[in-house]
Design a protein around this motif. Structure first.
Motif, PDB file in Angstrom:
ATOM      1  N   ARG A 219       0.846  -1.161  -0.032  1.00 55.87           N
ATOM      2  CA  ARG A 219       0.045   0.035  -0.062  1.00 55.87           C
ATOM      3  C   ARG A 219       0.822   1.264  -0.179  1.00 55.87           C
ATOM      4  NH1 ARG A 219      -4.648  -0.152  -1.872  1.00 55.87           N
ATOM      5  NH2 ARG A 219      -5.522   1.703  -0.502  1.00 55.87           N
ATOM      6  N   SER A 220       1.883   1.129  -0.800  1.00 60.43           N
ATOM      7  CA  SER A 220       2.786   2.433  -0.963  1.00 60.43           C
ATOM      8  C   SER A 220       1.850   3.440  -1.565  1.00 60.43           C
ATOM      9  CB  SER A 220       4.041   2.059  -1.688  1.00 60.43           C
ATOM     10  OG  SER A 220       4.784   1.005  -0.947  1.00 60.43           O
ATOM     11  N   SER A 221       2.404   4.881  -0.924  1.00 66.28           N
ATOM     12  CA  SER A 221       1.787   5.926  -1.725  1.00 66.28           C
ATOM     13  C   SER A 221       2.005   6.233  -3.029  1.00 66.28           C
ATOM     14  CB  SER A 221       2.111   7.307  -0.992  1.00 66.28           C
ATOM     15  OG  SER A 221       1.706   7.181   0.420  1.00 66.28           O
ATOM     16  N   ILE A 222       3.603   5.894  -3.443  1.00 67.96           N
ATOM     17  CA  ILE A 222       3.960   6.076  -4.789  1.00 67.96           C
ATOM     18  C   ILE A 222       4.568   4.768  -5.236  1.00 67.96           C
ATOM     19  CG2 ILE A 222       5.472   7.411  -6.334  1.00 67.96           C
ATOM     20  CD1 ILE A 222       5.092   9.683  -4.629  1.00 67.96           C
ATOM     21  N   VAL A 223       4.267   4.257  -6.364  1.00 64.79           N
ATOM     22  CA  VAL A 223       4.786   3.233  -6.787  1.00 64.79           C
ATOM     23  C   VAL A 223       5.493   3.739  -8.187  1.00 64.79           C
ATOM     24  CG1 VAL A 223       4.392   0.965  -8.207  1.00 64.79           C
ATOM     25  CG2 VAL A 223       3.351   1.475  -6.295  1.00 64.79           C
ATOM     26  N   LEU A 224       6.862   3.331  -8.354  1.00 69.85           N
ATOM     27  CA  LEU A 224       7.778   3.842  -9.470  1.00 69.85           C
ATOM     28  C   LEU A 224       8.016   2.388 -10.411  1.00 69.85           C
ATOM     29  CD1 LEU A 224      10.153   6.283  -7.763  1.00 69.85           C
ATOM     30  CD2 LEU A 224       8.103   6.841  -9.076  1.00 69.85           C
ATOM     31  N   PRO A 225       7.764   2.431 -11.484  1.00 71.35           N
ATOM     32  CA  PRO A 225       8.124   1.337 -12.196  1.00 71.35           C
ATOM     33  C   PRO A 225       9.376   1.337 -12.841  1.00 71.35           C
ATOM     34  CG  PRO A 225       5.916   2.267 -13.273  1.00 71.35           C
ATOM     35  CD  PRO A 225       6.540   3.279 -12.040  1.00 71.35           C
ATOM     36  N   MET A 226      10.065   0.262 -13.081  1.00 69.77           N
ATOM     37  CA  MET A 226      11.513   0.297 -13.808  1.00 69.77           C
ATOM     38  C   MET A 226      11.582  -1.115 -14.312  1.00 69.77           C
ATOM     39  SD  MET A 226      13.584  -0.652 -10.353  1.00 69.77           S
ATOM     40  CE  MET A 226      13.479  -2.142  -9.440  1.00 69.77           C
ATOM     41  N   SER A 256       7.677  14.931  -0.463  1.00 69.85           N
ATOM     42  CA  SER A 256       8.159  15.120   1.094  1.00 69.85           C
ATOM     43  C   SER A 256       6.846  14.107   1.777  1.00 69.85           C
ATOM     44  CB  SER A 256       7.960  16.299   1.693  1.00 69.85           C
ATOM     45  OG  SER A 256       6.813  16.986   1.329  1.00 69.85           O
ATOM     46  N   LEU A 257       6.936  14.211   2.889  1.00 66.14           N
ATOM     47  CA  LEU A 257       5.755  13.354   3.783  1.00 66.14           C
ATOM     48  C   LEU A 257       4.581  14.158   3.568  1.00 66.14           C
ATOM     49  CD1 LEU A 257       7.308  12.000   6.754  1.00 66.14           C
ATOM     50  CD2 LEU A 257       6.216  10.543   5.373  1.00 66.14           C
ATOM     51  N   ARG A 258       4.542  15.151   3.481  1.00 67.96           N
ATOM     52  CA  ARG A 258       3.395  16.348   3.357  1.00 67.96           C
ATOM     53  C   ARG A 258       2.650  16.100   1.913  1.00 67.96           C
ATOM     54  NH1 ARG A 258       7.168  19.194   5.522  1.00 67.96           N
ATOM     55  NH2 ARG A 258       7.414  20.460   3.821  1.00 67.96           N
ATOM     56  N   THR A 259       3.655  15.981   0.977  1.00 61.20           N
ATOM     57  CA  THR A 259       3.156  16.024  -0.433  1.00 61.20           C
ATOM     58  C   THR A 259       2.736  14.193  -0.935  1.00 61.20           C
ATOM     59  OG1 THR A 259       5.356  15.969  -1.492  1.00 61.20           O
ATOM     60  CG2 THR A 259       4.343  17.963  -0.835  1.00 61.20           C
ATOM     61  N   LEU A 260       3.072  13.457  -0.134  1.00 59.98           N
ATOM     62  CA  LEU A 260       2.559  11.955  -0.695  1.00 59.98           C
ATOM     63  C   LEU A 260       1.067  12.285  -1.073  1.00 59.98           C
ATOM     64  CD1 LEU A 260       4.127   9.858   2.069  1.00 59.98           C
ATOM     65  CD2 LEU A 260       4.772   9.956  -0.444  1.00 59.98           C
ATOM     66  N   PRO A 261       0.601  11.412  -2.124  1.00 61.43           N
ATOM     67  CA  PRO A 261      -0.773  11.265  -2.553  1.00 61.43           C
ATOM     68  C   PRO A 261      -1.509  10.941  -1.684  1.00 61.43           C
ATOM     69  CG  PRO A 261       0.247  10.265  -4.053  1.00 61.43           C
ATOM     70  CD  PRO A 261       1.315  10.867  -3.164  1.00 61.43           C
ATOM     71  N   GLY A 262      -2.709  11.203  -1.403  1.00 59.38           N
ATOM     72  CA  GLY A 262      -3.615  10.448  -0.536  1.00 59.38           C
ATOM     73  C   GLY A 262      -4.139   9.155  -1.168  1.00 59.38           C
ATOM     74  N   ARG A 263      -4.288   9.018  -2.355  1.00 59.27           N
ATOM     75  CA  ARG A 263      -4.666   7.940  -3.234  1.00 59.27           C
ATOM     76  C   ARG A 263      -3.295   7.245  -3.691  1.00 59.27           C
ATOM     77  NH1 ARG A 263      -8.233   7.415  -8.913  1.00 59.27           N
ATOM     78  NH2 ARG A 263      -7.861   4.830  -8.698  1.00 59.27           N
ATOM     79  N   PRO A 264      -3.250   5.869  -3.316  1.00 59.74           N
ATOM     80  CA  PRO A 264      -1.944   5.227  -4.003  1.00 59.74           C
ATOM     81  C   PRO A 264      -1.706   5.476  -5.491  1.00 59.74           C
ATOM     82  CG  PRO A 264      -2.943   3.664  -2.427  1.00 59.74           C
ATOM     83  CD  PRO A 264      -3.953   4.911  -2.745  1.00 59.74           C
ATOM     84  N   THR A 265      -0.739   5.802  -5.956  1.00 56.80           N
ATOM     85  CA  THR A 265      -0.524   6.435  -7.270  1.00 56.80           C
ATOM     86  C   THR A 265       0.892   5.821  -7.917  1.00 56.80           C
ATOM     87  OG1 THR A 265      -1.363   8.646  -6.750  1.00 56.80           O
ATOM     88  CG2 THR A 265       0.020   8.354  -8.643  1.00 56.80           C
ATOM     89  N   VAL A 266       0.514   5.132  -9.122  1.00 56.48           N
ATOM     90  CA  VAL A 266       1.775   4.970  -9.945  1.00 56.48           C
ATOM     91  C   VAL A 266       2.384   6.050 -10.727  1.00 56.48           C
ATOM     92  CG1 VAL A 266       2.570   3.450 -11.620  1.00 56.48           C
ATOM     93  CG2 VAL A 266       0.824   2.766 -10.213  1.00 56.48           C
ATOM     94  N   ILE A 267       3.533   6.745 -10.557  1.00 55.69           N
ATOM     95  CA  ILE A 267       4.213   7.709 -11.402  1.00 55.69           C
ATOM     96  C   ILE A 267       5.042   7.303 -12.534  1.00 55.69           C
ATOM     97  CG2 ILE A 267       5.661   9.726 -11.201  1.00 55.69           C
ATOM     98  CD1 ILE A 267       4.558  10.209  -8.492  1.00 55.69           C
ATOM     99  N   VAL A 268       4.667   7.502 -13.491  1.00 56.58           N
ATOM    100  CA  VAL A 268       5.573   6.914 -14.774  1.00 56.58           C
ATOM    101  C   VAL A 268       6.432   8.245 -15.354  1.00 56.58           C
ATOM    102  CG1 VAL A 268       5.611   5.738 -16.753  1.00 56.58           C
ATOM    103  CG2 VAL A 268       3.725   5.281 -15.311  1.00 56.58           C
ATOM    104  N   LEU A 269       7.786   8.227 -15.098  1.00 52.74           N
ATOM    105  CA  LEU A 269       8.676   9.040 -15.264  1.00 52.74           C
ATOM    106  C   LEU A 269       9.063   9.140 -16.665  1.00 52.74           C
ATOM    107  CD1 LEU A 269      10.781   9.305 -12.018  1.00 52.74           C
ATOM    108  CD2 LEU A 269       9.048  11.033 -12.567  1.00 52.74           C
ATOM    109  N   SER A 270       9.630  10.054 -17.200  1.00 56.46           N
ATOM    110  CA  SER A 270       9.967  10.098 -18.640  1.00 56.46           C
ATOM    111  C   SER A 270      11.146   8.967 -18.615  1.00 56.46           C
ATOM    112  CB  SER A 270      10.579  11.538 -19.102  1.00 56.46           C
ATOM    113  OG  SER A 270      11.147  11.533 -20.204  1.00 56.46           O
ATOM    114  N   GLY A 271      11.178   8.269 -19.657  1.00 58.28           N
ATOM    115  CA  GLY A 271      12.234   7.261 -20.020  1.00 58.28           C
ATOM    116  C   GLY A 271      11.963   5.875 -19.451  1.00 58.28           C
ATOM    117  N   VAL A 272      11.023   6.040 -18.496  1.00 55.95           N
ATOM    118  CA  VAL A 272      10.544   4.417 -18.096  1.00 55.95           C
ATOM    119  C   VAL A 272       9.895   3.708 -19.435  1.00 55.95           C
ATOM    120  CG1 VAL A 272       9.188   3.040 -16.575  1.00 55.95           C
ATOM    121  CG2 VAL A 272      10.329   5.208 -15.830  1.00 55.95           C
TER     122      VAL A 272
END
Length: 272
Positions: A219-226, A256-272
């Motif tokens: 249940r991570s707040s942010i998932v970063l694919p690789m 930061s802790l304050r800016t973590l999304p309230g809903r779990p989110t997959v962030i797909v960065l450029s290049g992934v």
């Protein structure tokens, strides 16, 4: 924030030459006091001020940059940099810390830049599990060993490590070249992960279904694919229907802790 902070670990370790045990400076381990002694780590390096720093949950932002393949660059508020699954390239930065795994040559190098002060192998060349507990200024790095498939088709125990970076009150985990589903003991050692870096190839590593199960359980707040090859990223995203998807045109972001999304989110960065 969608989950409560875990309690500080009661896990005890003994630093080399120390007369008494100390608490691990971990804000991320949710369940540790009941782990068997064989699973407990020892220090590689320790800064006595680290527990106080890690407890300051209102610290400033951490910057995360996607470099290539399985390499992310993590930069702490104090400017400490970590390159994950370092294979010899971390962009224009010479990191202070490089973590490596050995499943393939794209995850390690035999010739790391000599300017890197801390090179942490996810396997133990002498046999048995690798054990790391390293503090550099405001960055604390530890690992949870996992098994890998050998080239002959068997299983190599403890050939991979999940590295966990505790910085600015955030718990950031990198699954490395994970080949199998995690056990309850693995989850207990990992603890809370606010940010999860997960391989999504679905073949060389654990299946996309298996990786999706791990992401949902943590249940991570942010998932970063690789670790994506030619397959579309949507096949992995379909495994996480309850997660929001945030596709970025940039290769880095600050959090930061304050800016973590309230809903779990997959962030797909450029290049992934």
């Amino acid at each position: 924030m969608h989950h409560a902070f875990a309690l500080l670990s009661a896990l005890l370790i003994l630093a080399p030459g120390a007369a008494a045990a100390q608490s691990v400076p971990s804000t991320c381990i949710a369940v540790a006091e009941n782990l068997p002694e064989t699973l407990r780590a020892t220090y590689v390096s320790m800064d006595a001020k680290a527990p106080m720093r890690l407890a300051q949950l209102s610290r400033d932002e951490v910057r995360i940059t996607y470099v290539h393949h399985s390499t992310y660059l993590i930069e702490s508020p104090d400017g400490v940099t970590v390159a994950t699954d370092y294979s010899g390239f971390a962009g224009p930065t010479v990191p202070d810390i490089a973590t490596m795994n050995k499943a393939h040559a794209t995850h390690f190098t035999e010739f790391p830049d000599p300017a890197i002060e801390n090179v942490l192998k996810g396997w133990n060349p002498g046999g048995g599990p690798a054990r790391h507990a390293l503090t550099v200024e405001d960055m604390y790095v530890r690992n949870v060993p996992t098994d890998i498939r050998s080239f002959g088709g068997g299983i190599e125990p403890d050939g991979n490590s999940i590295f966990i970076f505790e910085v600015a009150g955030l718990c950031i985990g990198h699954l490395g070249h994970l080949h199998h589903r995690l056990t309850d003991e693995d989850y207990a050692q990992i603890g809370r992960l606010d940010i999860l870096m997960v391989p999504v190839d679905g073949g060389y590593t654990l299946s996309q279904e298996g990786m999706g199960e791990i992401a949902k359980r943590l249940r991570s707040s942010i998932v970063l694919p690789m670790h994506r090859f030619r397959g579309p990223i949507d096949r992995f995203l379909d495994r996480l229907p309850d997660f929001a998807v945030d596709r970025r045109s940039e290769d880095s972001f600050s959090v930061s802790l304050r800016t973590l999304p309230g809903r779990p989110t997959v962030i797909v960065l450029s290049g992934v």
